[in-house]
Write a protein that holds these residues in place. Structure first.
Motif, PDB file in Angstrom:
ATOM      1  N   ALA A  87       0.948  -1.245   0.098  1.00 25.59           N
ATOM      2  CA  ALA A  87       0.041   0.036  -0.136  1.00 25.59           C
ATOM      3  C   ALA A  87       1.032   1.191  -0.035  1.00 25.59           C
ATOM      4  N   LEU A  88       1.915   1.402   0.999  1.00 26.71           N
ATOM      5  CA  LEU A  88       2.839   2.586   0.796  1.00 26.71           C
ATOM      6  C   LEU A  88       3.440   2.558  -0.507  1.00 26.71           C
ATOM      7  N   SER A  89       3.792   1.531  -1.088  1.00 20.89           N
ATOM      8  CA  SER A  89       4.493   1.665  -2.486  1.00 20.89           C
ATOM      9  C   SER A  89       3.624   2.285  -3.470  1.00 20.89           C
ATOM     10  N   ARG A  90       2.342   1.788  -3.482  1.00 24.44           N
ATOM     11  CA  ARG A  90       1.349   1.999  -4.427  1.00 24.44           C
ATOM     12  C   ARG A  90       0.653   3.549  -4.180  1.00 24.44           C
ATOM     13  N   GLU A  91       0.661   3.889  -2.996  1.00 24.03           N
ATOM     14  CA  GLU A  91      -0.275   5.119  -2.825  1.00 24.03           C
ATOM     15  C   GLU A  91       0.636   6.524  -2.249  1.00 24.03           C
ATOM     16  N   LEU A  92       2.173   6.213  -1.885  1.00 22.22           N
ATOM     17  CA  LEU A  92       2.731   7.248  -1.481  1.00 22.22           C
ATOM     18  C   LEU A  92       2.723   8.412  -2.426  1.00 22.22           C
ATOM     19  N   ASN A  93       2.826   8.480  -3.640  1.00 19.93           N
ATOM     20  CA  ASN A  93       2.833   9.447  -4.546  1.00 19.93           C
ATOM     21  C   ASN A  93       1.644  10.433  -4.414  1.00 19.93           C
ATOM     22  N   GLN A  94       0.453   9.650  -4.484  1.00 18.45           N
ATOM     23  CA  GLN A  94      -0.896  10.214  -4.297  1.00 18.45           C
ATOM     24  C   GLN A  94      -1.006  10.742  -2.977  1.00 18.45           C
ATOM     25  N   LEU A  95      -0.340  10.343  -1.926  1.00 17.96           N
ATOM     26  CA  LEU A  95      -0.370  11.215  -0.674  1.00 17.96           C
ATOM     27  C   LEU A  95       0.294  12.237  -0.663  1.00 17.96           C
ATOM     28  N   LYS A  96       1.403  12.224  -1.224  1.00 18.50           N
ATOM     29  CA  LYS A  96       2.212  13.411  -1.543  1.00 18.50           C
ATOM     30  C   LYS A  96       1.425  14.574  -2.194  1.00 18.50           C
ATOM     31  N   LYS A  97       0.659  14.172  -3.181  1.00 18.87           N
ATOM     32  CA  LYS A  97       0.035  15.190  -3.756  1.00 18.87           C
ATOM     33  C   LYS A  97      -1.106  15.787  -3.360  1.00 18.87           C
ATOM     34  N   GLU A  98      -1.698  15.041  -2.370  1.00 19.49           N
ATOM     35  CA  GLU A  98      -2.762  15.296  -1.790  1.00 19.49           C
ATOM     36  C   GLU A  98      -2.368  16.043  -0.243  1.00 19.49           C
ATOM     37  N   GLY A  99      -1.067  16.173  -0.082  1.00 16.32           N
ATOM     38  CA  GLY A  99      -0.615  16.856   1.104  1.00 16.32           C
ATOM     39  C   GLY A  99      -0.658  16.426   2.468  1.00 16.32           C
ATOM     40  N   VAL A 100      -0.611  14.774   2.245  1.00 14.52           N
ATOM     41  CA  VAL A 100      -0.799  14.042   3.558  1.00 14.52           C
ATOM     42  C   VAL A 100       0.655  13.849   3.983  1.00 14.52           C
ATOM     43  N   HIS A 101       0.703  13.981   5.366  1.00 20.76           N
ATOM     44  CA  HIS A 101       1.744  13.819   6.259  1.00 20.76           C
ATOM     45  C   HIS A 101       1.922  12.471   6.883  1.00 20.76           C
ATOM     46  N   LEU A 102       2.525  11.573   6.638  1.00 21.79           N
ATOM     47  CA  LEU A 102       2.525  10.263   7.302  1.00 21.79           C
ATOM     48  C   LEU A 102       3.420   9.936   8.378  1.00 21.79           C
ATOM     49  N   GLN A 103       2.811   9.812   9.630  1.00 23.62           N
ATOM     50  CA  GLN A 103       3.852   9.420  10.573  1.00 23.62           C
ATOM     51  C   GLN A 103       3.202   7.907  11.083  1.00 23.62           C
ATOM     52  N   PHE A 104       4.290   7.372  11.703  1.00 21.42           N
ATOM     53  CA  PHE A 104       3.925   5.965  11.947  1.00 21.42           C
ATOM     54  C   PHE A 104       4.325   5.954  13.318  1.00 21.42           C
ATOM     55  N   ILE A 105       3.393   5.388  14.394  1.00 23.87           N
ATOM     56  CA  ILE A 105       3.577   5.358  15.799  1.00 23.87           C
ATOM     57  C   ILE A 105       3.642   3.947  16.164  1.00 23.87           C
ATOM     58  N   GLY A 106       4.648   3.810  16.983  1.00 26.43           N
ATOM     59  CA  GLY A 106       4.828   2.323  17.519  1.00 26.43           C
ATOM     60  C   GLY A 106       6.006   1.991  17.856  1.00 26.43           C
ATOM     61  N   ALA A 107       6.292   0.779  18.329  1.00 28.75           N
ATOM     62  CA  ALA A 107       7.630  -0.003  18.444  1.00 28.75           C
ATOM     63  C   ALA A 107       8.186  -0.485  17.150  1.00 28.75           C
ATOM     64  N   ARG A 108       9.310  -0.053  16.698  1.00 27.68           N
ATOM     65  CA  ARG A 108       9.801  -0.550  15.126  1.00 27.68           C
ATOM     66  C   ARG A 108      10.551  -1.991  15.570  1.00 27.68           C
ATOM     67  N   GLU A 109      11.037  -2.163  16.915  1.00 31.09           N
ATOM     68  CA  GLU A 109      11.314  -3.444  17.276  1.00 31.09           C
ATOM     69  C   GLU A 109      10.560  -4.730  16.865  1.00 31.09           C
ATOM     70  N   GLY A 110      10.961  -5.564  16.348  1.00 29.66           N
ATOM     71  CA  GLY A 110      10.145  -6.847  15.705  1.00 29.66           C
ATOM     72  C   GLY A 110       9.770  -6.813  14.336  1.00 29.66           C
ATOM     73  N   LEU A 111       9.879  -5.645  13.874  1.00 30.71           N
ATOM     74  CA  LEU A 111       9.531  -5.363  12.377  1.00 30.71           C
ATOM     75  C   LEU A 111      10.714  -5.703  11.485  1.00 30.71           C
ATOM     76  N   SER A 112      10.419  -6.511  10.420  1.00 26.35           N
ATOM     77  CA  SER A 112      11.324  -6.809   9.384  1.00 26.35           C
ATOM     78  C   SER A 112      12.215  -5.435   8.950  1.00 26.35           C
ATOM     79  N   GLU A 113      13.133  -5.713   8.352  1.00 29.84           N
ATOM     80  CA  GLU A 113      14.033  -4.570   7.823  1.00 29.84           C
ATOM     81  C   GLU A 113      13.156  -3.933   6.783  1.00 29.84           C
ATOM     82  N   ARG A 114      12.556  -4.879   5.782  1.00 26.70           N
ATOM     83  CA  ARG A 114      11.813  -4.335   4.750  1.00 26.70           C
ATOM     84  C   ARG A 114      10.703  -3.316   5.015  1.00 26.70           C
ATOM     85  N   VAL A 115       9.845  -3.541   6.180  1.00 31.53           N
ATOM     86  CA  VAL A 115       8.988  -3.126   6.789  1.00 31.53           C
ATOM     87  C   VAL A 115       9.335  -1.533   7.331  1.00 31.53           C
TER      88      VAL A 115
END
Length: 242
Positions: free
Chosen positions: A83-111
């Motif tokens: 979803a991030l790969s597909r929608e990022l450009n559109q979110l940028k055009k719409e002026g959306v500032h994305l922030q991810f809240i939560g622990a990054r530990e346990g997530l894969s490097e790709r994520v």
């Protein structure tokens, strides 16, 4: 019936519940409900922009969700990256500032890399802040803030702890919506919800639409917020800070 702009909450938070049940009702795998939920989130973001909402915080993956079946968890991770790969450009055009809240530990490097790229690419946007709570828990948030204060040798007070919370830059939500018929917060924004207005609806998240959003906003606009003492609203800090 439209809601007057001055009655629209500045900050809405949503527990996006009911994806699995939506899929089960249609004899589909649970992951199909999560995919549909992503499409609904995209529409909800646009609807919030149109209505003048300035901050939208959504509960996408709780720290307790690791207990779900492994194939569902891995599917959720894949949905996020795609979803991030597909929608990022559109979110940028719409002026959306994305922030991810939560622990990054346990997530894969790709994520982790996907989250960082999305945050970096949208950092200058100011139309709407979209906080995605991923691998998040309200108790984790409070403990994490207290640990940061303790490590810095600072006193732990209500004010200092609030400044260390993950949502400190955008203030507490005015309205918390939970879809799916359940009537609990499920470890979502526990500290921040102290004086938020709560709205529970039976609509499953994949069926949540503009009409459902407007119903929640109208319910909010008809309430008098007293914050435990008066009808005057307490200050919520600088809006849309970087």
């Amino acid at each position: 019936m439209a809601v007057a702009p001055e009655s629209v909450p500045r900050h809405i938070a949503i527990v996006m519940d009911g994806n699995g049940r939506w899929a089960s009702k249609r004899f589909l795998p649970r992951i199909a409900g999560h995919k549909q939920g992503v499409d609904v989130l995209k529409r909800t973001v646009r609807s919030c922009v149109q209505r003048g909402v300035q901050v939208l915080t959504v509960f996408a993956f709780s720290s307790e969700n690791w207990k779900r079946p492994a194939d569902e968890v891995s599917g959720l991770m894949e949905i996020l990256v795609v979803a991030l790969s597909r929608e990022l450009n559109q979110l940028k055009k719409e002026g959306v500032h994305l922030q991810f809240i939560g622990a990054r530990e346990g997530l894969s490097e790709r994520v982790r890399n996907s989250l960082l790229e999305a945050e970096r690419e949208t950092a200058d946007n100011r139309t709407l802040i979209l906080n995605v709570c991923f691998n998040y828990g309200g108790r984790w948030d409070v403990v994490h803030a207290a640990q940061a204060l303790a490590a810095a040798g600072k006193p732990i007070t209500e004010e200092s702890l609030a400044r260390e919370l993950s949502t400190a830059a955008v203030g507490d939500p005015d309205l918390i919506v939970r879809t799916g018929g359940e009537m609990r917060l499920s470890n979502f924004l526990l500290w921040q919800a102290a004086y938020s207005e709560l709205y529970f609806c039976n609509v499953l998240w994949p069926d949540f639409d503009e009409a459902a959003l407007d119903s929640a906003i109208r319910a909010y606009s008809g309430r008098e917020r007293r914050f435990g003492m008066t009808s005057e609203q307490l200050p919520t800090g600088k809006l849309l800070s970087a």
